[in-house]
Structures are given as C-alpha cells and as structure tokens.
Motif scaffolding. Structure first.
Motif, PDB file in Angstrom:
ATOM      1  N   TYR A   1       0.808  -1.204   0.000  1.00  0.00           N
ATOM      2  CA  TYR A   1       0.000   0.000   0.000  1.00  0.00           C
ATOM      3  C   TYR A   1       0.848   1.265   0.000  1.00  0.00           C
ATOM      4  CZ  TYR A   1      -3.751  -3.186   1.233  1.00  0.00           C
ATOM      5  OH  TYR A   1      -4.662  -4.204   1.245  1.00  0.00           O
ATOM      6  N   GLN A   2       2.120   1.108   0.248  1.00  0.00           N
ATOM      7  CA  GLN A   2       2.992   2.276   0.365  1.00  0.00           C
ATOM      8  C   GLN A   2       3.487   2.777  -0.995  1.00  0.00           C
ATOM      9  OE1 GLN A   2       3.298   3.729   3.326  1.00  0.00           O
ATOM     10  NE2 GLN A   2       2.022   2.093   4.160  1.00  0.00           N
ATOM     11  N   ASP A   3       3.541   1.891  -1.997  1.00  0.00           N
ATOM     12  CA  ASP A   3       4.068   2.261  -3.313  1.00  0.00           C
ATOM     13  C   ASP A   3       2.895   2.675  -4.213  1.00  0.00           C
ATOM     14  OD1 ASP A   3       5.168   2.397  -5.875  1.00  0.00           O
ATOM     15  OD2 ASP A   3       6.425   0.624  -5.573  1.00  0.00           O
ATOM     16  N   GLU A   4       2.690   3.981  -4.335  1.00  0.00           N
ATOM     17  CA  GLU A   4       1.527   4.480  -5.080  1.00  0.00           C
ATOM     18  C   GLU A   4       1.581   4.098  -6.564  1.00  0.00           C
ATOM     19  OE1 GLU A   4      -0.890   8.616  -6.014  1.00  0.00           O
ATOM     20  OE2 GLU A   4       0.649   8.594  -4.456  1.00  0.00           O
ATOM     21  N   ALA A   5       2.758   4.152  -7.165  1.00  0.00           N
ATOM     22  CA  ALA A   5       2.878   3.794  -8.589  1.00  0.00           C
ATOM     23  C   ALA A   5       2.527   2.327  -8.807  1.00  0.00           C
ATOM     24  CB  ALA A   5       4.289   4.093  -9.085  1.00  0.00           C
ATOM     25  N   LEU A   6       3.021   1.458  -7.932  1.00  0.00           N
ATOM     26  CA  LEU A   6       2.698   0.035  -8.042  1.00  0.00           C
ATOM     27  C   LEU A   6       1.212  -0.189  -7.827  1.00  0.00           C
ATOM     28  CD1 LEU A   6       3.450  -2.938  -8.299  1.00  0.00           C
ATOM     29  CD2 LEU A   6       4.011  -2.930  -5.853  1.00  0.00           C
ATOM     30  N   TRP A   7       0.650   0.452  -6.830  1.00  0.00           N
ATOM     31  CA  TRP A   7      -0.778   0.324  -6.540  1.00  0.00           C
ATOM     32  C   TRP A   7      -1.613   0.742  -7.753  1.00  0.00           C
ATOM     33  CZ3 TRP A   7      -3.837  -2.133  -3.416  1.00  0.00           C
ATOM     34  CH2 TRP A   7      -5.175  -1.760  -3.334  1.00  0.00           C
ATOM     35  N   ASN A   8      -1.275   1.890  -8.348  1.00  0.00           N
ATOM     36  CA  ASN A   8      -2.022   2.374  -9.517  1.00  0.00           C
ATOM     37  C   ASN A   8      -1.896   1.423 -10.697  1.00  0.00           C
ATOM     38  OD1 ASN A   8      -3.066   4.660  -8.258  1.00  0.00           O
ATOM     39  ND2 ASN A   8      -1.261   5.877  -8.752  1.00  0.00           N
ATOM     40  N   ARG A   9      -0.710   0.836 -10.887  1.00  0.00           N
ATOM     41  CA  ARG A   9      -0.519  -0.128 -11.971  1.00  0.00           C
ATOM     42  C   ARG A   9      -1.361  -1.377 -11.727  1.00  0.00           C
ATOM     43  NH1 ARG A   9       3.382  -4.208 -13.276  1.00  0.00           N
ATOM     44  NH2 ARG A   9       4.372  -3.815 -11.286  1.00  0.00           N
ATOM     45  N   LEU A  10      -1.405  -1.850 -10.494  1.00  0.00           N
ATOM     46  CA  LEU A  10      -2.222  -3.025 -10.170  1.00  0.00           C
ATOM     47  C   LEU A  10      -3.703  -2.746 -10.373  1.00  0.00           C
ATOM     48  CD1 LEU A  10      -0.393  -4.319  -6.965  1.00  0.00           C
ATOM     49  CD2 LEU A  10      -0.430  -5.388  -9.228  1.00  0.00           C
ATOM     50  N   VAL A  11      -4.150  -1.573  -9.973  1.00  0.00           N
ATOM     51  CA  VAL A  11      -5.554  -1.198 -10.168  1.00  0.00           C
ATOM     52  C   VAL A  11      -5.883  -1.150 -11.658  1.00  0.00           C
ATOM     53  CG1 VAL A  11      -7.212   0.694  -9.917  1.00  0.00           C
ATOM     54  CG2 VAL A  11      -5.804   0.007  -7.968  1.00  0.00           C
ATOM     55  N   ARG A  12      -5.021  -0.494 -12.433  1.00  0.00           N
ATOM     56  CA  ARG A  12      -5.248  -0.381 -13.883  1.00  0.00           C
ATOM     57  C   ARG A  12      -5.252  -1.761 -14.537  1.00  0.00           C
ATOM     58  NH1 ARG A  12      -1.308   2.791 -14.861  1.00  0.00           N
ATOM     59  NH2 ARG A  12       0.165   1.234 -15.606  1.00  0.00           N
ATOM     60  N   SER A  13      -4.277  -2.598 -14.153  1.00  0.00           N
ATOM     61  CA  SER A  13      -4.203  -3.946 -14.717  1.00  0.00           C
ATOM     62  C   SER A  13      -5.411  -4.784 -14.330  1.00  0.00           C
ATOM     63  CB  SER A  13      -2.923  -4.639 -14.250  1.00  0.00           C
ATOM     64  OG  SER A  13      -1.798  -3.993 -14.782  1.00  0.00           O
ATOM     65  N   GLY A  14      -5.877  -4.632 -13.091  1.00  0.00           N
ATOM     66  CA  GLY A  14      -7.061  -5.370 -12.640  1.00  0.00           C
ATOM     67  C   GLY A  14      -8.298  -4.984 -13.423  1.00  0.00           C
ATOM     68  N   ARG A  15      -8.465  -3.705 -13.654  1.00  0.00           N
ATOM     69  CA  ARG A  15      -9.623  -3.236 -14.441  1.00  0.00           C
ATOM     70  C   ARG A  15      -9.568  -3.772 -15.862  1.00  0.00           C
ATOM     71  NH1 ARG A  15      -9.785   2.858 -12.093  1.00  0.00           N
ATOM     72  NH2 ARG A  15     -11.025   2.359 -10.261  1.00  0.00           N
ATOM     73  N   LEU A  16      -8.369  -3.723 -16.458  1.00  0.00           N
ATOM     74  CA  LEU A  16      -8.221  -4.238 -17.820  1.00  0.00           C
ATOM     75  C   LEU A  16      -8.483  -5.737 -17.870  1.00  0.00           C
ATOM     76  CD1 LEU A  16      -5.074  -2.251 -19.024  1.00  0.00           C
ATOM     77  CD2 LEU A  16      -7.464  -1.855 -19.641  1.00  0.00           C
ATOM     78  N   LEU A  17      -8.021  -6.461 -16.869  1.00  0.00           N
ATOM     79  CA  LEU A  17      -8.254  -7.904 -16.798  1.00  0.00           C
ATOM     80  C   LEU A  17      -9.744  -8.216 -16.745  1.00  0.00           C
ATOM     81  CD1 LEU A  17      -6.940 -10.760 -16.426  1.00  0.00           C
ATOM     82  CD2 LEU A  17      -7.264 -10.388 -13.978  1.00  0.00           C
TER      83      LEU A  17
END
Length: 182
Positions: A1-17
């Motif tokens: 939860y501390q790495d905002e860039a990683l979190w945003n990438r995971l959210v974006r990838s999850g939505r695309l998935l």
C-alpha cells in the motif's frame, strides 16, 4: 500500500483484466469460440457479423506487461476490409489469456484507415508518411512490436474464434519452427 505507482498499476491492470475477460465483448467472444468448437458457427453469418459489427476497444496490455504476440496488419486504404479484419481479431483475442497487441501498419492511406485508432481504442498505429510498399511497411511496423511472436495478417482476412489459440499452441509444440501459418 505504500508504493503508489505500483498500486495504480495493479488497479489499472485489474480493471483491464476484468474488461478483457468478463465484459459483454468477452462474453460474446467466448460464445463464438464455443459455437466454433462444436462446429455450429455458420461461417457466412460470422463473416457478415464481423463486416457489420461496430468497432470496439481491442484487448489492452499494460506497457510493462510482457506481450505474447504482436499482430501486425498492413493496410493501404480499403477501410471496409481492414475494419472487418480488426473486428474478427478483436473477437478472437478476447478472454483467451493471450497477451497480444494489434498494430495497424498504415502505408500512407487516404481513407478512413487514417482514423482507425479512433474507432478501435487500444489499436496501435504505425503510419508511414509515404507509401513504402508491402514489405517495407511490414518491417517498419515490426520495429515497433513488443511481442515474443510476430504475426502478420493481411487486412482482407477474417480470423476464426480459435485461430490465435491454435496458432500459439503450434508455436509452443514446435519451438524450433521459424515460420508458422494457419
């Protein structure tokens, strides 16, 4: 939860998935594969469907994600053929688990082909400023590809629902093959 860039990438990838595997387009693609697998998909109706279907978003790949195959479609004008080809590729790629990118190699078209990315979000377009001819246009687009495999597809082709899965299966079965075809 501390790495905002990683979190945003995971959210974006999850939505695309979710979109690529569970959207209405993904459900339609799964139904077409099921019909094709049972031999119940009427070829003439499928071709008309691809010719008349509204353009839609192509499957997305995260810029940091590995790409299994780059589908390169060379085109010079002939928008109706290209649109039908893209519609068939869209339906064949959805919900397959194959990470692919679709690249339109536009060889200085003057028709609606110039606006293809507007109609098909997620489509990558490599546009030539002048007509290079088929081979040079293909090579120029291939230089932009990220895929492990390069797949060249004429713009007057309409692919069937299991096409890409079968072709990549053959590539894995015959790893020493340098060229495969449908």
């Amino acid at each position: 939860y501390q790495d905002e860039a990683l979190w945003n990438r995971l959210v974006r990838s999850g939505r695309l998935l979710v979109e690529d595997n569970f959207s209405e387009a993904a459900n339609q693609a799964s139904l077409l594969r099921a019909l094709d697998g049972t031999g119940a998909l009427p070829l003439d109706l499928y071709i008309k469907y691809c010719q008349n279907a509204a353009p839609a978003s192509l499957p997305h790949t995260d810029p940091e994600q590995a790409v299994d195959v780059s589908i390169i479609i060379p085109a010079y004008n002939q928008w109706n053929l290209t649109r039908s080809c893209l519609n068939s590729v869209l339906r064949a790629c959805r919900a397959t688990g194959i990470a692919c990118e679709v690249i339109l190699a536009d060889d200085a078209s003057s028709d609606e082909t110039r606006r293809a990315a507007e109609f098909f979000p997620g489509l990558r377009v490599v546009r030539q400023e002048q007509n290079l001819g088929f081979l040079r246009n293909c090579n120029a687009a291939a230089a932009h590809a990220r895929g492990r495999y390069l797949l060249f597809l004429n713009n007057d082709t309409e692919v069937m629902p299991h096409w890409l899965t079968e072709l990549l299966g053959d590539a894995k079965t015959y790893p020493d093959a340098t060229i495969l075809g449908s």
